[in-house]
Write a protein that holds these residues in place. Sequence first.
Motif, PDB file in Angstrom:
ATOM      1  N   ALA A  79       0.863  -1.120   0.152  1.00  0.00           N
ATOM      2  CA  ALA A  79       0.054  -0.023  -0.126  1.00  0.00           C
ATOM      3  C   ALA A  79       0.870   1.019   0.017  1.00  0.00           C
ATOM      4  CB  ALA A  79      -0.839  -0.086   1.181  1.00  0.00           C
ATOM      5  N   GLY A  80       0.768   2.114  -1.102  1.00  0.00           N
ATOM      6  CA  GLY A  80       1.470   3.265  -0.984  1.00  0.00           C
ATOM      7  C   GLY A  80       2.547   3.173  -1.998  1.00  0.00           C
ATOM      8  N   ASP A  81       2.812   2.043  -2.539  1.00  0.00           N
ATOM      9  CA  ASP A  81       4.283   2.119  -3.283  1.00  0.00           C
ATOM     10  C   ASP A  81       4.041   2.785  -4.508  1.00  0.00           C
ATOM     11  OD1 ASP A  81       5.649   0.469  -1.841  1.00  0.00           O
ATOM     12  OD2 ASP A  81       5.112  -1.509  -2.751  1.00  0.00           O
ATOM     13  N   VAL A  82       2.907   2.864  -5.066  1.00  0.00           N
ATOM     14  CA  VAL A  82       2.501   3.591  -6.530  1.00  0.00           C
ATOM     15  C   VAL A  82       2.376   5.008  -5.992  1.00  0.00           C
ATOM     16  CG1 VAL A  82       0.999   3.897  -8.586  1.00  0.00           C
ATOM     17  CG2 VAL A  82       1.682   1.535  -7.544  1.00  0.00           C
ATOM     18  N   VAL A  83       1.873   5.226  -4.901  1.00  0.00           N
ATOM     19  CA  VAL A  83       1.538   6.683  -4.491  1.00  0.00           C
ATOM     20  C   VAL A  83       2.839   7.421  -4.337  1.00  0.00           C
ATOM     21  CG1 VAL A  83       0.813   8.296  -2.820  1.00  0.00           C
ATOM     22  CG2 VAL A  83      -0.604   6.490  -3.624  1.00  0.00           C
ATOM     23  N   GLY A  84       3.818   6.474  -3.624  1.00  0.00           N
ATOM     24  CA  GLY A  84       5.464   6.838  -3.418  1.00  0.00           C
ATOM     25  C   GLY A  84       6.170   7.208  -4.594  1.00  0.00           C
ATOM     26  N   LEU A  85       5.770   6.437  -5.708  1.00  0.00           N
ATOM     27  CA  LEU A  85       6.621   6.509  -6.995  1.00  0.00           C
ATOM     28  C   LEU A  85       6.164   7.743  -7.759  1.00  0.00           C
ATOM     29  CD1 LEU A  85       8.486   5.765  -9.330  1.00  0.00           C
ATOM     30  CD2 LEU A  85       6.467   4.442 -10.193  1.00  0.00           C
ATOM     31  N   VAL A  86       4.648   7.926  -7.801  1.00  0.00           N
ATOM     32  CA  VAL A  86       4.151   9.023  -8.445  1.00  0.00           C
ATOM     33  C   VAL A  86       4.241  10.523  -7.683  1.00  0.00           C
ATOM     34  CG1 VAL A  86       2.008  10.219  -9.624  1.00  0.00           C
ATOM     35  CG2 VAL A  86       2.594   7.580  -9.617  1.00  0.00           C
ATOM     36  N   GLY A  87       4.238  10.143  -6.402  1.00  0.00           N
ATOM     37  CA  GLY A  87       4.188  11.364  -5.602  1.00  0.00           C
ATOM     38  C   GLY A  87       5.944  12.040  -5.516  1.00  0.00           C
ATOM     39  N   GLY A  88       6.796  10.934  -5.495  1.00  0.00           N
ATOM     40  CA  GLY A  88       8.038  11.548  -5.501  1.00  0.00           C
ATOM     41  C   GLY A  88       8.361  12.018  -7.091  1.00  0.00           C
ATOM     42  N   LEU A  89       7.568  11.748  -8.090  1.00  0.00           N
ATOM     43  CA  LEU A  89       7.908  12.240  -9.184  1.00  0.00           C
ATOM     44  C   LEU A  89       7.234  13.792  -9.456  1.00  0.00           C
ATOM     45  CD1 LEU A  89       7.610   9.193 -11.444  1.00  0.00           C
ATOM     46  CD2 LEU A  89       9.834  10.201 -10.884  1.00  0.00           C
ATOM     47  N   SER A  90       6.444  13.925  -8.454  1.00  0.00           N
ATOM     48  CA  SER A  90       5.060  15.100  -8.655  1.00  0.00           C
ATOM     49  C   SER A  90       5.996  16.409  -9.183  1.00  0.00           C
ATOM     50  CB  SER A  90       4.712  15.423  -7.321  1.00  0.00           C
ATOM     51  OG  SER A  90       5.610  15.607  -6.292  1.00  0.00           O
ATOM     52  N   THR A  91       7.410  16.749  -8.670  1.00  0.00           N
ATOM     53  CA  THR A  91       7.936  18.119  -9.273  1.00  0.00           C
ATOM     54  C   THR A  91       8.037  17.883 -10.759  1.00  0.00           C
ATOM     55  OG1 THR A  91      10.098  17.297  -8.609  1.00  0.00           O
ATOM     56  CG2 THR A  91       8.916  18.799  -6.906  1.00  0.00           C
TER      57      THR A  91
ATOM     58  N   TYR B 174      14.776   8.104 -11.389  1.00  0.00           N
ATOM     59  CA  TYR B 174      13.640   8.359 -12.314  1.00  0.00           C
ATOM     60  C   TYR B 174      13.370   9.622 -12.650  1.00  0.00           C
ATOM     61  CZ  TYR B 174      13.975   3.703 -10.253  1.00  0.00           C
ATOM     62  OH  TYR B 174      14.567   2.327  -9.990  1.00  0.00           O
ATOM     63  N   LYS B 175      13.530  10.667 -12.046  1.00  0.00           N
ATOM     64  CA  LYS B 175      13.140  11.991 -12.176  1.00  0.00           C
ATOM     65  C   LYS B 175      13.473  12.608 -13.443  1.00  0.00           C
ATOM     66  CE  LYS B 175      12.075  13.176  -7.065  1.00  0.00           C
ATOM     67  NZ  LYS B 175      12.428  14.069  -6.233  1.00  0.00           N
ATOM     68  N   PRO B 176      14.673  12.406 -13.930  1.00  0.00           N
ATOM     69  CA  PRO B 176      15.234  13.078 -15.136  1.00  0.00           C
ATOM     70  C   PRO B 176      14.503  12.555 -16.262  1.00  0.00           C
ATOM     71  CG  PRO B 176      17.186  12.455 -13.868  1.00  0.00           C
ATOM     72  CD  PRO B 176      15.990  11.854 -13.182  1.00  0.00           C
ATOM     73  N   MET B 177      13.992  11.180 -16.123  1.00  0.00           N
ATOM     74  CA  MET B 177      13.210  10.484 -17.155  1.00  0.00           C
ATOM     75  C   MET B 177      11.764  11.060 -17.832  1.00  0.00           C
ATOM     76  SD  MET B 177      13.949   6.391 -16.088  1.00  0.00           S
ATOM     77  CE  MET B 177      15.626   6.038 -15.317  1.00  0.00           C
ATOM     78  N   VAL B 178      11.266  11.576 -16.824  1.00  0.00           N
ATOM     79  CA  VAL B 178       9.947  12.047 -16.776  1.00  0.00           C
ATOM     80  C   VAL B 178       9.718  12.826 -18.114  1.00  0.00           C
ATOM     81  CG1 VAL B 178       8.094  13.302 -15.797  1.00  0.00           C
ATOM     82  CG2 VAL B 178       9.246  11.928 -14.357  1.00  0.00           C
ATOM     83  N   ALA B 179      10.567  14.031 -18.164  1.00  0.00           N
ATOM     84  CA  ALA B 179      10.263  14.814 -19.492  1.00  0.00           C
ATOM     85  C   ALA B 179      10.421  14.045 -20.488  1.00  0.00           C
ATOM     86  CB  ALA B 179      11.353  16.056 -19.231  1.00  0.00           C
ATOM     87  N   GLU B 180      11.486  13.248 -20.864  1.00  0.00           N
ATOM     88  CA  GLU B 180      11.567  12.516 -22.164  1.00  0.00           C
ATOM     89  C   GLU B 180      10.538  11.625 -22.501  1.00  0.00           C
ATOM     90  OE1 GLU B 180      14.515   9.005 -24.323  1.00  0.00           O
ATOM     91  OE2 GLU B 180      15.225  10.267 -22.641  1.00  0.00           O
ATOM     92  N   PHE B 181      10.037  10.778 -21.495  1.00  0.00           N
ATOM     93  CA  PHE B 181       8.864   9.822 -21.743  1.00  0.00           C
ATOM     94  C   PHE B 181       7.679  10.664 -21.768  1.00  0.00           C
ATOM     95  CE2 PHE B 181      11.426   6.672 -19.310  1.00  0.00           C
ATOM     96  CZ  PHE B 181      11.959   5.843 -20.544  1.00  0.00           C
ATOM     97  N   PHE B 182       7.474  11.859 -21.073  1.00  0.00           N
ATOM     98  CA  PHE B 182       6.343  12.812 -21.331  1.00  0.00           C
ATOM     99  C   PHE B 182       6.214  13.054 -22.733  1.00  0.00           C
ATOM    100  CE2 PHE B 182       4.289  16.830 -20.998  1.00  0.00           C
ATOM    101  CZ  PHE B 182       3.138  16.405 -20.744  1.00  0.00           C
ATOM    102  N   GLU B 183       7.214  13.611 -23.105  1.00  0.00           N
ATOM    103  CA  GLU B 183       7.280  14.042 -24.722  1.00  0.00           C
ATOM    104  C   GLU B 183       7.023  12.920 -25.561  1.00  0.00           C
ATOM    105  OE1 GLU B 183       6.907  17.548 -25.550  1.00  0.00           O
ATOM    106  OE2 GLU B 183       7.140  17.853 -23.454  1.00  0.00           O
ATOM    107  N   ASN B 184       7.510  11.800 -25.413  1.00  0.00           N
ATOM    108  CA  ASN B 184       7.328  10.654 -26.405  1.00  0.00           C
ATOM    109  C   ASN B 184       5.685  10.226 -26.149  1.00  0.00           C
ATOM    110  OD1 ASN B 184      10.207  10.448 -26.894  1.00  0.00           O
ATOM    111  ND2 ASN B 184      10.662   8.907 -25.685  1.00  0.00           N
ATOM    112  N   GLY B 185       5.060  10.222 -25.057  1.00  0.00           N
ATOM    113  CA  GLY B 185       3.832   9.873 -25.101  1.00  0.00           C
ATOM    114  C   GLY B 185       2.903  10.853 -25.756  1.00  0.00           C
ATOM    115  N   LYS B 186       3.090  12.232 -25.383  1.00  0.00           N
ATOM    116  CA  LYS B 186       2.502  13.457 -26.126  1.00  0.00           C
ATOM    117  C   LYS B 186       2.430  13.405 -27.676  1.00  0.00           C
ATOM    118  CE  LYS B 186       3.274  17.385 -24.935  1.00  0.00           C
ATOM    119  NZ  LYS B 186       3.642  18.689 -24.477  1.00  0.00           N
TER     120      LYS B 186
END
Length: 162
Positions: A69-81, A128-140
């Motif tokens: 419980a909370g693992d996914v929230v921890g991952l996504v919450g940690g990536l929140s910024t 994992y934080k530096p990966m967000v921008a690249e994957f976000f742009e790929n998804g868009k």
Amino acid sequence: MAEYNGVTLEPLTDGSQDRDYQVEQFIFWGAGRAAALALSSKFSSVALCANATYMVTRIAHLYDGELQAGDVVGLVGGLSTAVGTAAVSLLIPIKAVRVPVAIGLTYAIGKIAHIWIQDGMPSDIERYKPMVAEFFENGKASASEIVRDASASIPFTQGQRD
């Protein structure tokens, strides 16, 4: 083996390639559901979070990972910024803006979660934080393709498709 609409469906065999294919399918369908949620007149970021949680949980089960419980929230919450800036644009009531953002976020979360799960779901998510921008742009960038393919895969009866 089964046949569906003239296509022979063969069972997947064990192996990393098959598992990677299944992960890609979970991410694709998660992104497709995100598009549908963003198109909904009752769009809710809670529903988008539930969709992402479901997707991550399905990926974890492929690796026999037990999410606490909370693992996914921890991952996504940690990536929140990193995710937060994009998520703000979900508040814009224009569907042409919300759909690619919802798809991009879901795609990014799915891709990062896959790597995180392969890494053994560590509590330190700084890597994992530096990966967000690249994957976000790929998804868009894939948004129109995901919407097209997902909507083509959903069976409609004559006259129901808009």
